[in-house]
Design an enzyme around this catalytic site. Structure first.
Site, PDB file in Angstrom:
ATOM      1  N   CYS A 158       0.819  -1.220   0.000  1.00 25.34           N
ATOM      2  CA  CYS A 158       0.000   0.000   0.000  1.00 25.34           C
ATOM      3  C   CYS A 158       0.852   1.269   0.000  1.00 25.34           C
ATOM      4  O   CYS A 158       0.453   2.285  -0.589  1.00 25.34           O
ATOM      5  CB  CYS A 158      -0.941   0.005   1.196  1.00 25.34           C
ATOM      6  SG  CYS A 158      -0.127  -0.201   2.800  1.00 25.34           S
ATOM      7  N   HIS A 251      -2.276   7.220   2.889  1.00 22.39           N
ATOM      8  CA  HIS A 251      -0.814   7.226   3.010  1.00 22.39           C
ATOM      9  C   HIS A 251      -0.262   8.409   2.207  1.00 22.39           C
ATOM     10  O   HIS A 251      -0.471   8.508   0.991  1.00 22.39           O
ATOM     11  CB  HIS A 251      -0.216   5.930   2.469  1.00 22.39           C
ATOM     12  CG  HIS A 251      -0.435   4.732   3.356  1.00 22.39           C
ATOM     13  ND1 HIS A 251      -1.028   4.796   4.589  1.00 22.39           N
ATOM     14  CD2 HIS A 251      -0.115   3.414   3.171  1.00 22.39           C
ATOM     15  CE1 HIS A 251      -1.066   3.582   5.135  1.00 22.39           C
ATOM     16  NE2 HIS A 251      -0.521   2.729   4.281  1.00 22.39           N
TER      17      HIS A 251
END
Length: 362
Positions: A158, A251
């Protein structure tokens, strides 16, 4: 399409499994035929198995509440009911390797969210807008496995989904080195603030194994199919730091790059980002954002809490492109870690596999 493709979710009770369920609830290509998890959950209804551990803001879909959870270890039983599976299990790496290969050998394609097979040389690790050509190695993987329709394809970590899309179209200028610092949400650890109160008002400057993945996985994404394997690239050299921060989802990555060829202008780079599209956009895949990369002119964007849902959580946001006194340029990137970075990215891979004929009804 007249008949939807039947999919199973292996690891359906975890956070990523829950994301798969919400994303597939009304999917135009796929329908959920099986929910599978550990033997401790098997035999219970999905609602009973999850109990109070439903972690998403969206409610549990009614259609899955009374589905009986199957034992993920009973590969033949699960495979008999599905055309392919998504895999997002929390198990030791060697057990995940064995489980995913068992499904593939049972002639059930596996689209994996796990890291176990990311470095298997003939398993494609795909960001569909960037390296769809890596799917070509599936033919050789099938020969190794002795299968006609079973194979494994994986989604990358990710953390790299935030910055690899922004770096990829700039590689034409020759990038020799890069630094990346990621600021990663707690959902990346499968947590919420309710079950991880220590993260409130706190930053943890360490995420186990994350820096190695962030430095190495992009090189496989940028590699080439070489015979029966994918050969990773050797440049750029990436130095990464990965930090856990107190946000729920998203993120963020701060990136610096050095170029070996003619240094592009700021306007040239921004234009390249805005015009960049991949096969998902060309094919009009259901989960693909119409605009893959969005550049913000505002100096204080992208912001994690504000911009993570761009493109329904499947778009990439970039901002703050400016000169760097040590490197050539620096900028900030953002992606939604449980959508683009996890379940959504895997669903997009499955959509491409379906459209290219790798996944079909039995």
């Amino acid at each position: 399409m007249s008949q939807k493709i039947k999919c199973g979710i292996i690891g359906a009770t975890g956070m990523v499994g829950q994301r798969f369920i919400t994303l597939l609830e009304n999917h135009p290509y796929f329908e959920i035929a099986v929910l599978a998890a550990s033997s401790g959950s098997a035999g219970k209804t999905y609602e009973e198995a999850v109990g109070s551990r439903w972690k998403l803001a969206a409610p549990m879909p009614e259609k899955v509440k009374n589905m009986v959870v199957m034992d993920a270890a009973k590969v033949e039983e699960v495979s008999a009911l599905v055309d392919f599976v998504f895999c997002a299990v929390n198990m030791p790496k060697d057990q995940i390797l064995a489980l995913e290969e068992a499904y593939a050998k049972a002639e059930t394609p596996v689209v994996s969210n796990n890291s176990a097979n990311r470095w298997t040389p003939d398993v494609p690790m795909v960001i569909p807008e960037i390296n769809p050509e890596h799917l070509e190695v599936i033919a050789m993987q099938k020969k190794r496995l002795g299968t006609t329709r079973g194979f494994i394809a994986v989604k990358p970590n990710c953390s790299i989904q935030s910055f690899v899309p922004a770096v990829t179209p700039l590689r034409q200028f020759g990038i020799t080195k890069a630094t990346v610092t990621t600021f990663q949400a707690i959902s990346g650890a499968g947590k919420t603030f309710k079950d991880w109160p220590e993260m409130n008002d706190n930053v943890i400057p360490y995420i186990g194994g994350e820096e190695e993945k962030t430095e190495k996985e992009p090189l496989k994404i940028w590699g080439k199919v070489d015979g029966a394997v994918i050969k990773p690239d050797t440049e750029p050299v990436i130095s990464a730091q990965c930090i856990r921060v107190p946000v729920s989802d998203g993120h963020l990555a701060a990136v610096s790059l050095s170029f070996t060829r003619i240094k592009p202008s700021v306007d040239e780079i921004i234009n390249i980002w805005r015009e960049y599209k991949g096969e998902p956009q060309i094919l009009g895949l259901p989960s693909a954002p119409s605009q893959f990369i969005t550049y913000f002119e505002e100096f204080d964007h992208p912001q994690t809490g504000v911009d993570r849902m761009i493109g329904n959580g499947m778009g990439i946001s970039v901002g703050r492109l400016r000169n760097d006194p040590v490197f050539d340029y620096k900028f900030v990137c953002l992606s939604h870690n449980t959508l683009r970075g996890a379940a959504g990215g895997a669903v997009l891979i499955a959509e491409m596999l379906y459209r290219k004929g790798y996944i079909q009804a039995k």
